[in-house]
Design a protein around this motif. Structure first.
Motif, PDB file in Angstrom:
ATOM      1  N   ASN A 152       0.848  -1.192   0.000  1.00 40.65           N
ATOM      2  CA  ASN A 152       0.000   0.000   0.000  1.00 40.65           C
ATOM      3  C   ASN A 152       0.883   1.241   0.000  1.00 40.65           C
ATOM      4  OD1 ASN A 152      -2.212   1.619   0.060  1.00 40.65           O
ATOM      5  ND2 ASN A 152      -2.792   1.190   2.161  1.00 40.65           N
ATOM      6  N   TRP A 153       0.993   1.951   1.122  1.00 36.88           N
ATOM      7  CA  TRP A 153       1.780   3.177   1.147  1.00 36.88           C
ATOM      8  C   TRP A 153       3.278   2.886   1.194  1.00 36.88           C
ATOM      9  CZ3 TRP A 153       0.462   8.174   0.478  1.00 36.88           C
ATOM     10  CH2 TRP A 153      -0.903   8.486   0.491  1.00 36.88           C
ATOM     11  N   LEU A 154       3.672   2.125   2.181  1.00 32.26           N
ATOM     12  CA  LEU A 154       5.075   1.790   2.374  1.00 32.26           C
ATOM     13  C   LEU A 154       5.183   0.295   2.626  1.00 32.26           C
ATOM     14  CD1 LEU A 154       6.164   4.711   4.737  1.00 32.26           C
ATOM     15  CD2 LEU A 154       6.760   4.466   2.330  1.00 32.26           C
ATOM     16  N   ALA A 155       6.374  -0.247   2.411  1.00 32.81           N
ATOM     17  CA  ALA A 155       6.564  -1.670   2.627  1.00 32.81           C
ATOM     18  C   ALA A 155       7.970  -1.913   3.121  1.00 32.81           C
ATOM     19  CB  ALA A 155       6.315  -2.438   1.332  1.00 32.81           C
ATOM     20  N   THR A 156       8.171  -3.101   3.662  1.00 33.14           N
ATOM     21  CA  THR A 156       9.492  -3.473   4.128  1.00 33.14           C
ATOM     22  C   THR A 156      10.329  -3.999   2.971  1.00 33.14           C
ATOM     23  OG1 THR A 156       8.863  -5.760   4.591  1.00 33.14           O
ATOM     24  CG2 THR A 156       8.435  -4.123   6.322  1.00 33.14           C
ATOM     25  N   SER A 157      11.624  -4.146   3.215  1.00 34.29           N
ATOM     26  CA  SER A 157      12.489  -4.725   2.191  1.00 34.29           C
ATOM     27  C   SER A 157      12.058  -6.144   1.869  1.00 34.29           C
ATOM     28  CB  SER A 157      13.944  -4.706   2.670  1.00 34.29           C
ATOM     29  OG  SER A 157      14.096  -5.436   3.878  1.00 34.29           O
ATOM     30  N   GLY A 183      -2.853   0.511  -9.896  1.00 37.63           N
ATOM     31  CA  GLY A 183      -3.049   1.784  -9.217  1.00 37.63           C
ATOM     32  C   GLY A 183      -3.225   1.612  -7.728  1.00 37.63           C
ATOM     33  N   ARG A 184      -2.768   0.467  -7.206  1.00 36.31           N
ATOM     34  CA  ARG A 184      -3.057   0.110  -5.813  1.00 36.31           C
ATOM     35  C   ARG A 184      -2.100   0.767  -4.827  1.00 36.31           C
ATOM     36  NH1 ARG A 184      -3.770  -6.166  -4.936  1.00 36.31           N
ATOM     37  NH2 ARG A 184      -5.564  -5.686  -6.250  1.00 36.31           N
ATOM     38  N   VAL A 185      -0.861   0.948  -5.246  1.00 34.89           N
ATOM     39  CA  VAL A 185       0.105   1.533  -4.321  1.00 34.89           C
ATOM     40  C   VAL A 185       0.150   3.051  -4.493  1.00 34.89           C
ATOM     41  CG1 VAL A 185       1.497  -0.571  -4.320  1.00 34.89           C
ATOM     42  CG2 VAL A 185       2.065   1.270  -5.891  1.00 34.89           C
ATOM     43  N   HIS A 186       0.758   3.713  -3.546  1.00 32.16           N
ATOM     44  CA  HIS A 186       0.870   5.160  -3.593  1.00 32.16           C
ATOM     45  C   HIS A 186       2.293   5.539  -3.988  1.00 32.16           C
ATOM     46  CE1 HIS A 186      -3.140   5.752  -1.853  1.00 32.16           C
ATOM     47  NE2 HIS A 186      -2.874   4.609  -1.247  1.00 32.16           N
ATOM     48  N   PRO A 373      -4.016  -6.235   4.794  1.00 32.79           N
ATOM     49  CA  PRO A 373      -3.977  -6.902   6.094  1.00 32.79           C
ATOM     50  C   PRO A 373      -4.625  -6.114   7.214  1.00 32.79           C
ATOM     51  CG  PRO A 373      -1.879  -7.187   4.975  1.00 32.79           C
ATOM     52  CD  PRO A 373      -2.685  -6.241   4.134  1.00 32.79           C
ATOM     53  N   ASP A 374      -4.634  -4.776   7.101  1.00 31.73           N
ATOM     54  CA  ASP A 374      -5.255  -3.984   8.173  1.00 31.73           C
ATOM     55  C   ASP A 374      -6.745  -3.788   7.966  1.00 31.73           C
ATOM     56  OD1 ASP A 374      -5.369  -2.186   6.079  1.00 31.73           O
ATOM     57  OD2 ASP A 374      -4.171  -0.623   7.059  1.00 31.73           O
ATOM     58  N   GLY A 375      -7.282  -4.403   6.921  1.00 24.10           N
ATOM     59  CA  GLY A 375      -8.726  -4.319   6.664  1.00 24.10           C
ATOM     60  C   GLY A 375      -9.137  -3.193   5.741  1.00 24.10           C
ATOM     61  N   SER A 376      -8.223  -2.329   5.344  1.00 20.43           N
ATOM     62  CA  SER A 376      -8.568  -1.222   4.445  1.00 20.43           C
ATOM     63  C   SER A 376      -8.737  -1.713   3.020  1.00 20.43           C
ATOM     64  CB  SER A 376      -7.502  -0.131   4.501  1.00 20.43           C
ATOM     65  OG  SER A 376      -6.238  -0.624   4.095  1.00 20.43           O
ATOM     66  N   LEU A 377      -9.524  -0.980   2.259  1.00 18.17           N
ATOM     67  CA  LEU A 377      -9.866  -1.357   0.895  1.00 18.17           C
ATOM     68  C   LEU A 377      -8.711  -1.084  -0.055  1.00 18.17           C
ATOM     69  CD1 LEU A 377     -12.312  -2.394  -0.803  1.00 18.17           C
ATOM     70  CD2 LEU A 377     -12.795   0.023  -1.323  1.00 18.17           C
ATOM     71  N   ALA A 378      -8.439  -2.042  -0.936  1.00 15.42           N
ATOM     72  CA  ALA A 378      -7.410  -1.875  -1.969  1.00 15.42           C
ATOM     73  C   ALA A 378      -8.073  -1.751  -3.327  1.00 15.42           C
ATOM     74  CB  ALA A 378      -6.453  -3.059  -1.954  1.00 15.42           C
TER      75      ALA A 378
END
Length: 380
Positions: A152-157, A183-186, A373-378
Motif C-alpha cells: 500500500n503506502w510503504l513496505a518493508t524490504s 493503481g493500488r500503491v501510492h 492486512p489492516d482491513g482497508s480497501l485496496a
C-alpha cells in the motif's frame, strides 16, 4: 441498410454482448462489457435505440459523432462502453456487407499475426512459476501478473523482495513479464518498486499510480527507465491527450469495449504514434472485444502486444473468449501469436443460440473487494 434492431445479452462470466440487425438481415456483434456495471450500460442503450433505429448502418462515423456529441453529457465508462459496443457491431456489419475484414477497411495489414499475453495469478514464487509454466505450455511467450500483492503506502524490504522473487520466478520459465500495479500503491511505494524492478527489465509496469494522479505519474516517469503502461480507465482521445503531451506514458492500453470502440481507439492509437508511444489494448474480455482488438492490431503500426483472456482469467467461472465461438480455432495460438482473422467483418461467428440461452439468467457480476492486512480497501 438501416438499423432495424439492437439487442443486448448479459452472458457469463461478466460480459454484455450487442447484436445489431439491419432491415436487410445483416447481423453485427459488438461487446459493451463494463465489468460490474452491465445494468448501467443497458440503460444507456435506451437512448441509443431511440436515436439509431432506422439510421443508416453504413454511416459509422456519423453514428459515432451523433451518439457522442448529441448526448450533451459526454464520456465516462458507461456512455463510452455503450457506444463501443454499437461501434464494433456496425464495423462488423459493414465488413460483412462488403465481404471484407474490418482490418482491410482500416487501411489493410501492417502485420499478419499478433503477439498476445495472458494473465497469471499466485501469491508465492512457486505458484506464479507453475502458472507461468501452464501459460508457456498453452503457447504464450509473455504474461502479466500482479506486482503489488498487499502493498500500500510503504513496505518493508522483505515485501519488495517478494515482488522481485515472483517476477524472477516467471522469467525463469522463459517468459517475458509485465507487472500490473492496479493503481493500488501510492507514490512512495511506486518509486521504490520501480527502482527495485529495473534490473529485471520487465515488459512494462502497468498503472503504477491511478490515472487521476497525473502529477504523481509525471514525477514517476522522470525517475524510472521502465516503460509505463496505462489507459484501461481512460475513455476517449481527450482523456489520453495530457498523458501523451506530458510524456508520461510509454504504452497506452485503451479498452475497445470502454474507449469508444474501434473508431475511437484507432484515433487514439494514431495520436499516440505521433508521440512515439506504443499500443497494447486492454482486453480481459470476450470474443467480440478480442476480435475487435485483432482488427486494430493488424492495421496499426505502433501496436506491440495484445491481452488475451484464454483460459481462466480473474474470476470467470471457467468461461473464456472461446466459449461463445462456433469455431474456436480462429484464435489458435502458435508460438505466442494469433493469426489475423480473414473472414468478413470481425471474422468471428458467434454461437447465437448459446448466447440467448445463457442470457436468460443475467450474470450480475460485481468486482470483488480486495482488502489489505489492516482491513482497508485496496484497488481492484
Amino acid at each position: 441498410m438501416k438499423i432495424a434492431r439492437i439487442e443486448l445479452f448479459q452472458v457469463p462470466p461478466r460480459w454484455l454482448f450487442v447484436r445489431v440487425e439491419t432491415d436487410d438481415g445483416l447481423v453485427g456483434w459488438g461487446e459493451a462489457s463494463l465489468e460490474g456495471h452491465a445494468e448501467a450500460v443497458e440503460g444507456a442503450f435506451e437512448s441509443l435505440r431511440d436515436r439509431f433505429i432506422g439510421a443508416d448502418a453504413a454511416r459509422i462515423e456519423d453514428v459515432w459523432q451523433t451518439a457522442y456529441r448529441l448526448g450533451f453529457y459526454r464520456g465516462g465508462p458507461v456512455l463510452m462502453s455503450a457506444l463501443s459496443g454499437l461501434d464494433q457491431a456496425l464495423w462488423d456489419i459493414k465488413g460483412k456487407a462488403l465481404n471484407t475484414p474490418v482490418w482491410q477497411m482500416l487501411g489493410g495489414m501492417v502485420r499478419d499475426k499478433i503477439e498476445c499475453y495472458a494473465w497469471i495469478g499466485g501469491d508465492r514464487p512457486d505458484e506464479v512459476a507453475e502458472a507461468a509454466r501452464l501459460r508457456r505450455d498453452q503457447g504464450f511467450r509473455a504474461v502479466k501478473m500482479n506486482a503489488t500483492a498487499e502493498l500500500n503506502w510503504l513496505a518493508t524490504s522483505r515485501d519488495i523482495d517478494g515482488v522481485l522473487a515472483r517476477a524472477s520466478a516467471v522469467q525463469a520459465q522463459g517468459l517475458d513479464v509485465g507487472l500490473d500495479f492496479h493503481g493500488r500503491v501510492h507514490k512512495p511505494m511506486a518509486k521504490q518498486l520501480a527502482a527495485a524492478l529495473e534490473p529485471l527489465r520487465p515488459l512494462f509496469i502497468e498503472e503504477p499510480l491511478l490515472s487521476e494522479n497525473i502529477e504523481g505519474l509525471a514525477q514517476l516517469a522522470g525517475l524510472t527507465t521502465l516503460p509505463i503502461a496505462l489507459g484501461e480507465r481512460l475513455y476517449s482521445r481527450w482523456d489520453f491527450k495530457p498523458f501523451l503531451t506530458q510524456g508520461i506514458v510509454d504504452i497506452i492500453q485503451p479498452d475497445l469495449s470502454h474507449a469508444g470502440g474501434i473508431s475511437e481507439v484507432k484515433r487514439i492509437a494514431t495520436m499516440a504514434e505521433a508521440y512515439d508511444v506504443a499500443l497494447a489494448p486492454h482486453c480481459p474480455l470476450g470474443p467480440i472485444a478480442f476480435a475487435s482488438c485483432l482488427a486494430l492490431a493488424v492495421s496499426t503500426p505502433n501496436f506491440i502486444i495484445e491481452e488475451m483472456s484464454l483460459g481462466i482469467h480473474y474470476n470467470t467461472g471457467g468461461y473464456d473468449l472461446l466459449t461463445y465461438l462456433r469455431d474456436p480455432s480462429i484464435f489458435a495460438l502458435t508460438d505466442g501469436f494469433v493469426a489475423a482473422p480473414t473472414g468478413p467483418g470481425l471474422g468471428v461467428e458467434i454461437n447465437e443460440e448459446l448466447v440467448r440461452e445463457m442470457a436468460r439468467t443475467p450474470h450480475r457480476w460485481r468486482n470483488p473487494a480486495w482488502r489489505l492486512p489492516d482491513g482497508s480497501l485496496a484497488e481492484w
